[in-house]
Scaffold this active site. Sequence first.
Site, short mmCIF file in Angstrom:
data_model
loop_
_atom_site.label_atom_id
_atom_site.label_comp_id
_atom_site.label_asym_id
_atom_site.label_seq_id
_atom_site.Cartn_x
_atom_site.Cartn_y
_atom_site.Cartn_z
N CYS A 275 0.81 -1.22 0.00
CA CYS A 275 0.00 0.00 0.00
C CYS A 275 0.84 1.27 0.00
O CYS A 275 0.61 2.19 -0.80
CB CYS A 275 -0.97 -0.01 1.17
SG CYS A 275 -0.21 -0.01 2.82
N HIS A 327 -2.34 1.15 6.98
CA HIS A 327 -2.73 1.12 5.57
C HIS A 327 -2.85 2.55 5.05
O HIS A 327 -3.14 3.48 5.80
CB HIS A 327 -4.06 0.38 5.42
CG HIS A 327 -4.46 0.12 4.00
ND1 HIS A 327 -3.70 -0.62 3.12
CD2 HIS A 327 -5.55 0.54 3.28
CE1 HIS A 327 -4.30 -0.69 1.95
NE2 HIS A 327 -5.42 0.01 2.01
N HIS A 339 -6.10 2.12 -3.76
CA HIS A 339 -5.15 1.59 -2.77
C HIS A 339 -4.78 0.16 -3.12
O HIS A 339 -5.45 -0.51 -3.92
CB HIS A 339 -5.75 1.66 -1.37
CG HIS A 339 -7.00 0.84 -1.19
ND1 HIS A 339 -7.23 0.01 -0.13
CD2 HIS A 339 -8.13 0.72 -1.97
CE1 HIS A 339 -8.39 -0.58 -0.22
NE2 HIS A 339 -8.97 -0.16 -1.33
#
Length: 401
Positions: A275, A327, A339
């Site tokens: 990510c 994240h 993402h």
Amino acid sequence: MIRRFFSLLCLTVLCTLTYVTTSAQSHNRVNSVIDSIKKSYAPDSRVAIFKLSAVSQSDGKITLKGETNLPEAKKALLADLRSLSIGVNDSVKSLPEASLGDKTYGIATLSVADIRKGAGHPNELISQALMGTPLRVLKQDDGWYLVQTPDHYLGWMEETGLTLMNKQDYEKWKRSSRFIFTKMNGVLYEKNDPQSAIVSDLTLGDIFQIIAKKGPYLQVKLPDGRSGFVKSDLCVNYDQWKKIKTDSSKLIKTALKFNGLPYLWGGLSAKATDCSGFVKTVYFINGILLDRDASQQALNGQILPTNVSILQPGDLLFFGRKNHITHVGMYIGEGKYIHASGRVRINSLLPSSPIYNLSIRKSFVTASRILSKIGTKGISRVEAHPWYNSTEHSSETPNNN
């Protein structure tokens, strides 16, 4: 006589206890100062090395052992100990280690070079470096090198992944005429003929030197000296590229090229990515260097609340818990963000959307605006980074054929 002997024995024991107590107190005070200096100079072990400890010797003296790549931190530590009248023997190893000689610089020479947590393939993949990434080399261990990337991230790279250089050769590389590969993936051919043998694969963001222009091809040299040919329309002159103006529309255009790309823990390329590697690569292709991990990225830029109405395309969205970011994604407008989660994908922050993800939405804790804070901590232009660029004008020009 017995009374006198007993008195001397008690005095000896008392002196010994006093000596041991004083030695222990000094040992603890030194460790306390070490902890204080570490908190000030090296709070994040991902980007700085300050592994020091106090070791008490049999003669009561204290020896400092360990290693660091922060000479200013070591200097501050010794100054603080002197101010407390604590004498120590200095056995701290300064990095880069002496065994490297003058080869303390490097350039990543594979299309994507792996960086691991320790020396050896069984160790966790923590990041990657694209071809042409400048490196600082700190240690070596049986064919592996501890390196530091331009964002100061630390990890171990196998010897086949980089080319070692002294400072003179490194400065020469920075002054050379370079090109950057701008397509997702491609190939470097042995000749200016797509039917010829392959020298290397290439991926988005790779940087290499140009030797000559030959019709629709560029003859280029990789950091390890290999040479080959690549179509010129797949590359951009580095000096032109680094001056590009970064805006949200370009960021979105780049990010959408990654849609569907597989997830890879530690990945940092257009082959596979995690990510934080995804948003870092998107920004890098648009001339901006970010920190490596999501938890680091969350500390930089203009910090924003989680109100969707104030978000702008290009903002970074962070997920997890308030003090534990796990994240990151990039906002692309209309409540949507892109993402890397399983694969690079688009989801929405809006419950009415068919691509709404409740579990991820519930963990949305903060956001950061990057474009308004270029030049601040953790957000720099490639053009301004001294590891990539020389202040001296290049005298090396390619041949045109």
